[in-house]
Design an enzyme around this catalytic site. Structure first.
Site, PDB file in Angstrom:
ATOM      1  CB  CYS A 167      16.589  12.839  49.534  1.00 18.77           C
ATOM      2  SG  CYS A 167      17.831  13.349  49.917  1.00 18.77           S
TER       3      CYS A 167
ATOM      4  CG  ASP B 225      11.911  21.075  56.467  1.00 17.03           C
ATOM      5  OD1 ASP B 225      12.909  20.464  56.838  1.00 17.03           O
ATOM      6  OD2 ASP B 225      11.285  20.966  55.102  1.00 17.03           O
TER       7      ASP B 225
ATOM      8  CG  MET C  38       9.949  19.376  50.091  1.00 18.95           C
ATOM      9  SD  MET C  38       8.750  20.090  48.773  1.00 18.95           S
ATOM     10  CE  MET C  38       8.256  21.592  49.118  1.00 18.95           C
TER      11      MET C  38
ATOM     12  N   GLY D 249      17.855  13.487  60.119  1.00 19.12           N
ATOM     13  CA  GLY D 249      17.638  12.852  59.049  1.00 19.12           C
ATOM     14  C   GLY D 249      18.184  13.437  57.979  1.00 19.12           C
TER      15      GLY D 249
ATOM     16  N   GLY E 257      12.760  11.053  57.185  1.00 19.01           N
ATOM     17  CA  GLY E 257      13.556   9.713  55.818  1.00 19.01           C
ATOM     18  C   GLY E 257      13.809   8.869  56.196  1.00 19.01           C
ATOM     19  N   GLY E 258      13.470   7.641  55.194  1.00 18.41           N
ATOM     20  CA  GLY E 258      14.022   6.442  55.021  1.00 18.41           C
ATOM     21  C   GLY E 258      13.483   6.109  55.788  1.00 18.41           C
TER      22      GLY E 258
END
Ligand code: XMP
Length: 487
Positions: free
Chosen positions: A310, A253, A394, A303, A343-344
């Site tokens: 983010c 990741d 993160m 994403g 995400g999202g």
């Protein structure tokens, strides 16, 4: 296949799904299975995000019990991350492969401590310490409960081997069950011809796996779990430790997965660790998805910048609207490599749209945050008195600061923290109770969505829609968006 023009610049709130003639009888029976990666499937196509405010062992365990999977975050020392993975793998299983054992000469006090600490209802007794030769079994009910017995030896109270029922190491679950039922026992030690301990089967584990046929398990009945690694520093050592701990899938990741760093990391990983199941990301374009497919990724995480925690798009202008990114990726690789939409996702309907446009699984961060199973404490807002938990990107300053502070997390973590300017932020989210409640709601809404879409299972509807989603999607105007979502 080329991306359809209508997807350019589009994301979840840009479409509704046109209802079809319904055929599903009871919604409760609508199957929701989907693929996570080339070799892994889930009964509920949901993965929890590898973020330090979302997924540790507790979240991963619950996700797997509910049919999804958790990806344990990597913002912690290698051994601590491997420990979280081990916790999940040890929590359930048909066979406990390395059961704990105490020697004959151990005291009742020691036995009590070990069974309490590991929350087990009995313990195998071996001849000499570390010999692994079975001498007997001490269950909780064998232990004296009256005072003054704590220094006596366990061998005085155990059921000795000559009165125990045992099985051979390769015994089937059915055969073990039969023996346990015939003799009304709850534990079946497995030993070889030289009396060496080779495993333990317990009735409670078998019952649990019966009760939860939808949970995500490996061939040995243990829960599935994933873990994240980076692409630099000690990532190979981390990967090796996680594999030794029993991880089922690794997720490389990094913020920009369509990169040389990714290529070097995948090549090094394959050289050193061979065919481990590997999801790579993140990418947000057709070129990025093809790149990961050609590198041999078993799953592609899509994403760039849609996540709630983010700030990438704000800070760098890099990004692709999420539904467009998912569609681009699918048009590039179709179903050759499963796509994880990361995400999202803010509403349950977004999950359905992601799956219909090309994703096989979704990854959720903020939606699963604020729950009991997410790491972190419950706080109370001094003004509203509302209970809350922290959810953070993160690369938020707070997460980066902690990584720096906790430099014993290793070179990889330190390097990543120093390398990455803040592209994340911290928010407080309402406390939501157990994540089971959230997953129950998602499951229910997905089943209803399948029913409106005219299918009997999610996989069946997806197979039909994904080839030409625009036949089923209704684009929204500002007015129709207001009509749909403003309440
Ligand atoms: P949701 O919207 O489900 O998104 O909360 C979870 C995903 O967000 C990504 N993520 C980040 N992206 N900066 C980013 O650009 C960050 O600091 C950050 N932290 C998490 C990640 O892909 C996660 O799965």
């Amino acid at each position: 296949m080329d991306l359809e023009r209508e997807f350019i610049g589009r994301t979840y709130d840009d479409f509704l799904f046109r209802p079809q003639r319904g055929i599903a009888g009871s919604r409760r029976t609508v199957g929701l299975a989907g693929r996570l990666s080339r070799r892994l499937s889930l009964e509920l196509p949901v993965a929890s995000a590898n973020m330090d405010s979302v997924t540790g062992g507790e979240m991963a365990k619950t996700l797997a019990l509910e049919g999804g999977i958790g990806i344990v975050h990597r913002a912690l020392p290698i051994e601590a991350q491997a420990q979280e993975v081990r916790r999940v793998k040890r929590s359930h299983g048909h066979v406990i492969e390395q059961p704990l054992a105490l020697p004959r000469a151990a005291t009742i006090r020691e036995a009590r401590n070990v069974t309490r600490q590991h929350r087990i209802t009995g313990i195998l007794i071996e001849e000499a310490p570390g010999s692994g030769i079975l001498a007997g079994l001490l269950s909780n009910r064998d232990m004296p409960w009256f005072d003054g017995q704590d220094d006596r030896r366990v061998e005085e109270f155990m059921t000795p081997l000559d009165r125990l029922h045992t099985g051979a190491p390769g015994i089937s679950v059915e055969a073990a069950e039969r023996i346990m039922f015939e003799h009304r026992i709850e534990k079946l030690p497995l030993i070889d011809e030289r009396r060496r301990i080779r495993g333990l089967i317990t009735k409670s584990d078998i019952i649990l796996s019966r009760q939860r046929p939808e949970s995500s398990k490996d061939a040995k009945g243990r829960l599935l779990v994933g873990a994240a690694i980076g692409a630099r520093g000690d990532f190979l050592e981390r990967a090796a430790e996680l594999i030794a701990a029993g991880v089922d899938v690794l997720v490389i990741d990094i913020a920009h997965g369509h990169s040389e760093v990714m290529q070097q990391a995948v090549e090094a990983l394959r050289r050193k660790l061979g065919g481990v199941e590997l999801i790579c990301g993140n990418v947000g374009t057709a070129e990025g998805a093809r790149f990961l497919r050609d590198l041999g990724a078993d799953g592609i995480k899509v994403g760039i910048g849609p996540g709630r925690g983010c700030r990438t798009r704000l800070e760098t202008a890099a990004g692709v609207p999420q539904l467009q990114a998912i569609r681009e990726a699918w048009c590039a690789v179709e179903d050759a490599v499963p796509i994880i939409a990361d995400g999202g996702i803010q509403e349950d309907k977004d999950i359905f749209l992601a799956l219909m446009c090309g994703a096989s699984t979704v990854m959720l961060g903020s939606m699963l945050s604020g729950t009991d199973e997410a790491p972190g404490y419950v706080l109370e807002d001094p003004g509203t008195r509302q209970k809350q938990k922290i959810y953070r990107g993160m690369t938020s300053p707070q997460a980066v600061f902690e990584a720096l502070y906790d430099a014993e997390g290793g070179a990889e973590q330190l390097e990543a923290a120093l390398d990455t300017p803040a592209e994340g932020q911290e928010v407080r989210v309402p406390y939501k109770g157990s994540v089971r409640g959230v997953l129950h709601r998602i499951r229910g809404h997905l089943r209803s969505a399948v029913s409106y879409a005219g299918g009997a299972t999610l996989a069946e509807v997806r197979a039909q829609v994904v080839r030409d989603p625009l036949r089923y999607l209704v684009p929204l105007s500002e007015a129709s968006r207001r009509e749909s979502y403003e309440r």
